[in-house]
Design a protein around this motif. Structure first.
Motif, mmCIF file in Angstrom:
data_model
loop_
_atom_site.group_PDB
_atom_site.id
_atom_site.type_symbol
_atom_site.label_atom_id
_atom_site.label_comp_id
_atom_site.label_asym_id
_atom_site.label_seq_id
_atom_site.Cartn_x
_atom_site.Cartn_y
_atom_site.Cartn_z
ATOM 1 N N GLU A 52 3.001 -9.209 9.511
ATOM 2 C CA GLU A 52 2.880 -7.753 9.553
ATOM 3 C C GLU A 52 4.256 -7.203 9.174
ATOM 4 O O GLU A 52 5.243 -7.465 9.881
ATOM 5 C CB GLU A 52 2.489 -7.348 10.974
ATOM 6 N N ASN A 68 0.832 -1.216 0.000
ATOM 7 C CA ASN A 68 0.000 0.000 0.000
ATOM 8 C C ASN A 68 0.863 1.262 0.000
ATOM 9 O O ASN A 68 0.639 2.180 0.788
ATOM 10 C CB ASN A 68 -0.963 -0.009 1.192
ATOM 11 N N ASP A 91 -4.722 -6.177 3.481
ATOM 12 C CA ASP A 91 -4.374 -5.465 4.713
ATOM 13 C C ASP A 91 -2.915 -5.022 4.738
ATOM 14 O O ASP A 91 -2.450 -4.469 5.732
ATOM 15 C CB ASP A 91 -4.627 -6.363 5.937
ATOM 16 N N CYS A 105 -0.358 -7.126 4.573
ATOM 17 C CA CYS A 105 0.485 -8.166 5.181
ATOM 18 C C CYS A 105 1.167 -8.978 4.088
ATOM 19 O O CYS A 105 0.618 -9.168 3.001
ATOM 20 C CB CYS A 105 -0.354 -9.104 6.044
#
Ligand code: FES
Length: 116
Positions: free
Chosen positions: A68, A30, A55, A57
């Motif tokens: 993470e 991201n 997310d 990850c």
């Protein structure tokens, strides 16, 4: 003393991409660049072959454990048949709270990325 390694052109690391550079899996989650050591804590798959989930990850290419990227901690244990082993996912998540993946620092100069 750490040694800086060239990752490649900045344009080669678009969002969702993961590349290998020496001992690191270097990726773009991201629009956040990250570097973590590239061996999965489960059975040592190369995390440079992993993917980035929605997310942000890093997902292991072999059994789907998720990390993470900011902390190097496993946030989801191995999937498939391994998910049926009681306590396995919990054990790995606990282990990586103490021994997370190592993290490198990604820098950019002249449209080229480096990791150390
Ligand atoms: S080797 Fe990564 S989850 Fe199994």
């Amino acid at each position: 003393m750490s040694k800086e390694l060239e990752v490649g052109p900045t344009a080669s690391l678009s969002p969702g991409t993961v590349l290998g550079a020496g001992r690191y899996a270097v990726g773009n989650a991201n629009d956040e660049l990250f570097a973590v050591t590239r061996r999965c804590r489960h059975l040592y798959a190369d995390l440079a072959d992993g993917t980035i989930d929605v997310d942000g990850c890093l997902t292991c290419p072999w059994h789907g454990a998720k990390y993470e990227v900011q902390t190097g901690r496993m946030v989801r244990g191995p999937q498939g048949i391994f998910a049926k082993i009681p306590g396995l996912g919990f054990a790995f998540k606990t282990l990586t709270r103490v021994l997370p993946l190592g993290r490198g620092r990604v820098t950019e100069r002249d449209d080229t990325l480096y990791v150390e």
